[in-house]
Design an enzyme around this catalytic site. Sequence first.
Site, PDB file in Angstrom:
ATOM      1  CG  ASP A   1      -0.159   0.023   2.537  1.00 44.65           C
ATOM      2  OD1 ASP A   1       0.791  -0.772   2.659  1.00 44.65           O
ATOM      3  OD2 ASP A   1      -0.490   0.817   3.428  1.00 44.65           O
ATOM      4  CD  GLU A   2      -0.789   4.715   3.183  1.00 43.94           C
ATOM      5  OE1 GLU A   2      -1.681   5.501   3.532  1.00 43.94           O
ATOM      6  OE2 GLU A   2       0.040   4.250   3.985  1.00 43.94           O
TER       7      GLU A   2
ATOM      8  CD1 TRP B   1      -5.932  -0.521   1.589  1.00 46.03           C
ATOM      9  CD2 TRP B   1      -6.050   1.406   2.700  1.00 46.03           C
ATOM     10  NE1 TRP B   1      -5.037   0.337   1.006  1.00 46.03           N
ATOM     11  CE2 TRP B   1      -5.086   1.531   1.680  1.00 46.03           C
ATOM     12  CE3 TRP B   1      -6.290   2.499   3.533  1.00 46.03           C
ATOM     13  CZ2 TRP B   1      -4.376   2.709   1.459  1.00 46.03           C
ATOM     14  CZ3 TRP B   1      -5.580   3.677   3.323  1.00 46.03           C
ATOM     15  CH2 TRP B   1      -4.628   3.769   2.296  1.00 46.03           C
TER      16      TRP B   1
ATOM     17  CE1 TYR C   1      -7.585   0.760   8.045  1.00 47.25           C
ATOM     18  CE2 TYR C   1      -6.243   2.749   8.045  1.00 47.25           C
ATOM     19  CZ  TYR C   1      -6.568   1.525   7.495  1.00 47.25           C
ATOM     20  OH  TYR C   1      -5.878   1.052   6.415  1.00 47.25           O
TER      21      TYR C   1
ATOM     22  CB  THR D   1       1.253   1.783  16.977  1.00 49.61           C
ATOM     23  OG1 THR D   1       2.371   1.393  16.165  1.00 49.61           O
ATOM     24  CG2 THR D   1       0.394   0.586  17.316  1.00 49.61           C
TER      25      THR D   1
END
EC number: 3.2.1.52
Length: 393
Positions: free
Chosen positions: A226-227, A278, A298, A338
């Site tokens: 992803d990303e 997502w 999320y 996190t």
Amino acid sequence: MIPKAHHQDLSPGRRGEVRHEPDDPGLGPEGYRLTITPEHTLVTAGGPAGRFYALGTLARTTGIGTIEDRPRYGWRGVMLDVARHFMPKEFVLKLIDLLAVHRMNVLHLHLTDDQGWRLHVERYPRLTEVSGEHYTHDDIREIVAYAAERFVTIVPEIEMPGHAQAAIAAYPWLGNDPARQLPVWDVPGISKHVFSLDERTIAFCQDVLDEVSELFPGPYVHIGGDECPTEEWEGNPRGLEPGQARGWFLSRLKVPGKRLVYWYERDDGPPGAAAMVWLEESLPGDREVIYAPHERTYLDYAPWPGEPGANGRVLTLRQVYGFEPPDGILGVQCQLWTEYMPDPEAVERMAFPRLCAFAEVAWGSAGDDYTDFLRRLPSHLARLGVASGAVMP
């Protein structure tokens, strides 16, 4: 938590001895039936996992009557990001216990990112030398065994080809400018520095995945995807368009005997891989799907307006309980990123009580009566012994 239907099915009364009946495959591998009378309690399950869940329900049930129950989804997951902020092994074991109580059966460990590489790799020791805190192979074996006893599968994630600066900091030749020495990234967000398209980098990723597949005996390995910024791939020697390079990179990876999972972003992934959706986009029609839409799953988003959370977004307890995933998918998963959770207590406060609501959605027992869920919640949280956030109606 005990679904509302269980309370409706049971009436007050004494219970007799517990008897275990032969497995009934018709209940499904995680399904079970409890027949509770004053003389005896009959436990029938579709398999070992179903029996485990049956006994858990029985321990929290009073009265007599019949309960027959089975999950809606086969994949009921929680993702814990241990890369941005490392979470000690003891907390991972505690989280496994909490998942088991909620009849969740997957713990997805996000082990690598720009901000840290948290798994020791024998062939590439600098990965953890430059990142610091990490899990040894013995740690992983303990976590995997502990989870298996509670019917929780550990799914490891090794991010690629983006979210890779911690790896490039350890071995600069993995990046697109091998002469540049980068640090492990120490801020939230996404680094522009990604893996190169060189064969040596592909071989590195394959080596890591081979070692990971030996450590984690479960059927799935997550490869991220992803990303991924593409600016460093401009003018790459392979002649690939930057927008095509991510799919090309992921398609080169093979882990025999495992099913690959990747973060789906409306493009091609590895052949046969399961898509973890997502971005709230339409589901891929040719792949199995784990549904993890960020606006509903999320748990790093603020639990209510005015409270801190990632990206200024809000995901309330009511919204989680009202989440309605589609049918015909492999399963659902909630995420604990996190960047803004520095320690286990912070993770617990963001996870609970929203994880309790998500667990009922994943099992299929969440209903329209949110008021009843709130009524059952305080006593349930008291039993868990977690640093729960406040319960907002």
